[in-house]
Design a protein around this motif. Sequence first.
Motif, PDB file in Angstrom:
ATOM      1  N   GLY A 164       0.538  -1.430  -0.019  1.00  0.00           N
ATOM      2  CA  GLY A 164      -0.648  -0.191   0.124  1.00  0.00           C
ATOM      3  C   GLY A 164       0.691   1.279  -0.314  1.00  0.00           C
ATOM      4  N   GLY A 165       0.680   2.559   0.635  1.00  0.00           N
ATOM      5  CA  GLY A 165       1.288   3.114   0.327  1.00  0.00           C
ATOM      6  C   GLY A 165       0.610   4.887   1.305  1.00  0.00           C
ATOM      7  N   LEU A 166       1.216   5.752   0.885  1.00  0.00           N
ATOM      8  CA  LEU A 166       0.945   6.644   1.922  1.00  0.00           C
ATOM      9  C   LEU A 166       0.791   8.624   0.729  1.00  0.00           C
ATOM     10  N   VAL A 167      -0.174   8.893   0.873  1.00  0.00           N
ATOM     11  CA  VAL A 167      -0.568   9.719  -0.222  1.00  0.00           C
ATOM     12  C   VAL A 167       0.086  11.002   0.725  1.00  0.00           C
ATOM     13  N   SER A 168       1.432  12.387  -0.091  1.00  0.00           N
ATOM     14  CA  SER A 168       1.144  13.356   0.597  1.00  0.00           C
ATOM     15  C   SER A 168       0.213  14.201  -0.543  1.00  0.00           C
ATOM     16  N   ALA A 169       0.311  15.637   0.418  1.00  0.00           N
ATOM     17  CA  ALA A 169      -0.568  16.695   0.029  1.00  0.00           C
ATOM     18  C   ALA A 169      -0.042  17.472  -1.793  1.00  0.00           C
ATOM     19  N   VAL A 170       0.857  17.234  -1.814  1.00  0.00           N
ATOM     20  CA  VAL A 170       2.071  17.463  -2.913  1.00  0.00           C
ATOM     21  C   VAL A 170       1.713  16.237  -4.266  1.00  0.00           C
ATOM     22  N   HIS A 171       0.635  14.943  -3.949  1.00  0.00           N
ATOM     23  CA  HIS A 171       0.683  14.500  -5.049  1.00  0.00           C
ATOM     24  C   HIS A 171      -0.703  14.872  -5.586  1.00  0.00           C
ATOM     25  N   GLY A 172      -0.432  14.903  -7.100  1.00  0.00           N
ATOM     26  CA  GLY A 172      -1.020  15.325  -8.006  1.00  0.00           C
ATOM     27  C   GLY A 172      -1.976  13.799  -8.687  1.00  0.00           C
ATOM     28  N   PRO A 173      -3.173  14.728  -9.711  1.00  0.00           N
ATOM     29  CA  PRO A 173      -3.748  13.895 -11.301  1.00  0.00           C
ATOM     30  C   PRO A 173      -2.786  13.201 -11.739  1.00  0.00           C
ATOM     31  N   ASP A 174      -1.377  13.561 -11.795  1.00  0.00           N
ATOM     32  CA  ASP A 174      -0.376  13.094 -13.225  1.00  0.00           C
ATOM     33  C   ASP A 174      -0.095  11.573 -11.868  1.00  0.00           C
ATOM     34  N   ASP A 175      -0.267  11.858 -11.091  1.00  0.00           N
ATOM     35  CA  ASP A 175       1.042  10.937  -9.847  1.00  0.00           C
ATOM     36  C   ASP A 175      -0.691   9.948  -9.749  1.00  0.00           C
ATOM     37  N   VAL A 176      -1.485  10.203 -10.100  1.00  0.00           N
ATOM     38  CA  VAL A 176      -2.675   9.402  -9.583  1.00  0.00           C
ATOM     39  C   VAL A 176      -2.837   8.346 -11.445  1.00  0.00           C
ATOM     40  N   ALA A 177      -3.144   9.297 -12.094  1.00  0.00           N
ATOM     41  CA  ALA A 177      -2.745   8.472 -14.506  1.00  0.00           C
ATOM     42  C   ALA A 177      -1.431   7.362 -13.548  1.00  0.00           C
ATOM     43  N   ARG A 178      -0.230   8.363 -13.664  1.00  0.00           N
ATOM     44  CA  ARG A 178       0.451   7.310 -13.871  1.00  0.00           C
ATOM     45  C   ARG A 178       0.294   5.930 -13.193  1.00  0.00           C
ATOM     46  N   THR A 179      -0.747   6.053 -11.537  1.00  0.00           N
ATOM     47  CA  THR A 179      -0.117   5.268 -11.048  1.00  0.00           C
ATOM     48  C   THR A 179      -0.989   4.108 -11.437  1.00  0.00           C
ATOM     49  N   LEU A 180      -2.085   4.087 -11.869  1.00  0.00           N
ATOM     50  CA  LEU A 180      -3.113   3.378 -12.076  1.00  0.00           C
ATOM     51  C   LEU A 180      -2.547   2.258 -13.663  1.00  0.00           C
ATOM     52  N   GLU A 181      -2.387   3.584 -14.176  1.00  0.00           N
ATOM     53  CA  GLU A 181      -1.465   2.607 -15.668  1.00  0.00           C
ATOM     54  C   GLU A 181      -0.392   1.523 -15.355  1.00  0.00           C
ATOM     55  N   ALA A 182       0.535   1.585 -14.694  1.00  0.00           N
ATOM     56  CA  ALA A 182       0.817   0.716 -13.556  1.00  0.00           C
ATOM     57  C   ALA A 182       0.384  -0.405 -12.879  1.00  0.00           C
ATOM     58  N   PHE A 183      -0.603   0.053 -12.371  1.00  0.00           N
ATOM     59  CA  PHE A 183      -0.769  -0.850 -11.820  1.00  0.00           C
ATOM     60  C   PHE A 183      -2.010  -1.863 -12.434  1.00  0.00           C
ATOM     61  N   ARG A 184      -2.618  -1.216 -13.699  1.00  0.00           N
ATOM     62  CA  ARG A 184      -2.730  -2.253 -14.786  1.00  0.00           C
ATOM     63  C   ARG A 184      -2.155  -3.129 -15.821  1.00  0.00           C
ATOM     64  N   THR A 185      -0.905  -2.140 -15.790  1.00  0.00           N
ATOM     65  CA  THR A 185      -0.009  -3.085 -16.203  1.00  0.00           C
ATOM     66  C   THR A 185       0.658  -4.322 -15.445  1.00  0.00           C
ATOM     67  N   ALA A 186       0.738  -3.966 -13.940  1.00  0.00           N
ATOM     68  CA  ALA A 186       1.287  -4.952 -12.847  1.00  0.00           C
ATOM     69  C   ALA A 186       0.428  -6.430 -12.961  1.00  0.00           C
ATOM     70  N   VAL A 187      -1.015  -5.432 -12.751  1.00  0.00           N
ATOM     71  CA  VAL A 187      -1.893  -6.976 -12.281  1.00  0.00           C
ATOM     72  C   VAL A 187      -2.086  -7.771 -13.391  1.00  0.00           C
ATOM     73  N   ARG A 188      -1.932  -7.150 -14.662  1.00  0.00           N
ATOM     74  CA  ARG A 188      -1.671  -8.158 -15.919  1.00  0.00           C
ATOM     75  C   ARG A 188      -0.447  -8.965 -15.670  1.00  0.00           C
ATOM     76  N   TRP A 189       0.795  -8.303 -16.414  1.00  0.00           N
ATOM     77  CA  TRP A 189       1.783  -8.811 -15.436  1.00  0.00           C
ATOM     78  C   TRP A 189       1.411 -10.508 -14.476  1.00  0.00           C
ATOM     79  N   LEU A 190       1.058 -10.160 -13.912  1.00  0.00           N
ATOM     80  CA  LEU A 190       0.644 -10.975 -12.339  1.00  0.00           C
ATOM     81  C   LEU A 190      -0.392 -12.043 -12.884  1.00  0.00           C
ATOM     82  N   LYS A 191      -1.563 -11.403 -13.918  1.00  0.00           N
ATOM     83  CA  LYS A 191      -2.246 -12.468 -14.030  1.00  0.00           C
ATOM     84  C   LYS A 191      -1.484 -13.520 -14.936  1.00  0.00           C
TER      85      LYS A 191
END
Length: 458
Positions: free
Chosen positions: A426-453
Amino acid sequence: MTEPTTNSHIERAYRARTPRSAALYGRARQSIPAGLTHDSRTLLPYPIYASKAAGSRKWDVDGNEYVDYFGGHGALLLGHGHASVIAAVARQLELGTHWGAAHELEVAWAELVARLIGCAERVRFTASGTEASHLALRLARAFTGKRKVIRFVGHFHGWHDGVAAGGMSHFHGGVPAGILPGLVEETLLLPVDDLERVARTLEAANDVAAMVLEPSGASWGQVPLPPGFLASVRALSRQHGVLLIFDEVITGFRWSRGGAQGRFGVAPDLCILAKILAGGLPGGAVAGRADILDQLDAGAAAAAKREKIGHQGTFNANPLSAAAGVAMLSRLQHEDLCAVAERTAAELRHGLTQVLIEEAVPWGIYGEASAFLIFPNPKRLAIDPARFDPLALGFEGLKGARNPELCYRLRLAMLANGVDIMGAPGGLVSAVHGPDDVARTLEAFRTAVRWLKSEGDV
Ligand code: PMP
């Protein structure tokens, strides 16, 4: 050095991007046990070696950029290298890093803590959260004249001997190597999902000094508390004359500006603070009732017919940490950075859940305030990510069932896609994480779960 013998695509992708980290790990293992300086940084086959950081991002020695949710183990509510903190610390470097004297910044720092944290009639600084936990228990035992401490299974209060059993290991009893059995016997380790048992224990034992707990639930909410738990233990502790201690090392200045006690409106007698407290530098504190903390004051202790409690520490409220802490908490006083981070974390939790739904992955996403947790379902239960309820799994199903290898593989896959999460996972989000961070994270997570699958981990 670890030999790359894998046919895992995930591990190959990770290794291909991180040869310098691999080399450093090989070197580290010659001089540092396990090559690591903190158990929570364990990552096999090897961890990344960081080289710089700014805002929500950090970079490794191979030049890879990561969205960072390790966040200095939760210490960085303003992200890396925030201008206000840097300026305060730089100024202080010029003026002196250790005066061996009382100083104005420590007074201002304590005043800020007292303004933000509800229970903080007095504040005593230490060099870390572990030290603050140690001091809080000493104060509680001295104040009540009693020996035993009630703790809860899997709740972490630092690494000192008095809290070693049941925090990160020996969840079902037993004495960790190197710990005195007598110390373990002074702890009554209880589950959080049995309030009746807490009540019975308090009725049966007349030698309990304090109850200490993470008010988020174990490991910043990895194992959430049942509804109403905090109010119930507050009532029980009053009824039995037992001190209530909140370990707010993570939740302090994060669950709300006033910590978990502010968020939930339940005031402990003492709380343990660290991390955000010191703005990303080392530091901790015990805050709470004046009559308890004033045992540290020779005059007040004598007046109350008590023995003065000793407390030293070379780096307590050292000027650099105090400067960073004052910069951090002054900003927090004027701006609700906790709410900002929490909004981003909520978007992230929502987005991660959507990825699980779209990719048909039977895992769960949860977490409170600015935390997010990923439940990678090691026992392959039937889980609908849209309806995931961590409370139904309890300690045994969540922290107790944690499969380190699966967590490493998820972390490797995320790192290979430019995101660093913590091992919970998991993780801890700061007050300076923004929409670009969220978008990158979601993209990375999608790829990661596909790889794990594709490698049979899902
Ligand atoms: N209590 C809790 C809840 C923590 O999360 C931690 C650190 N992760 C500690 C205590 C110990 O703090 P430190 O690492 O500063 O000693």
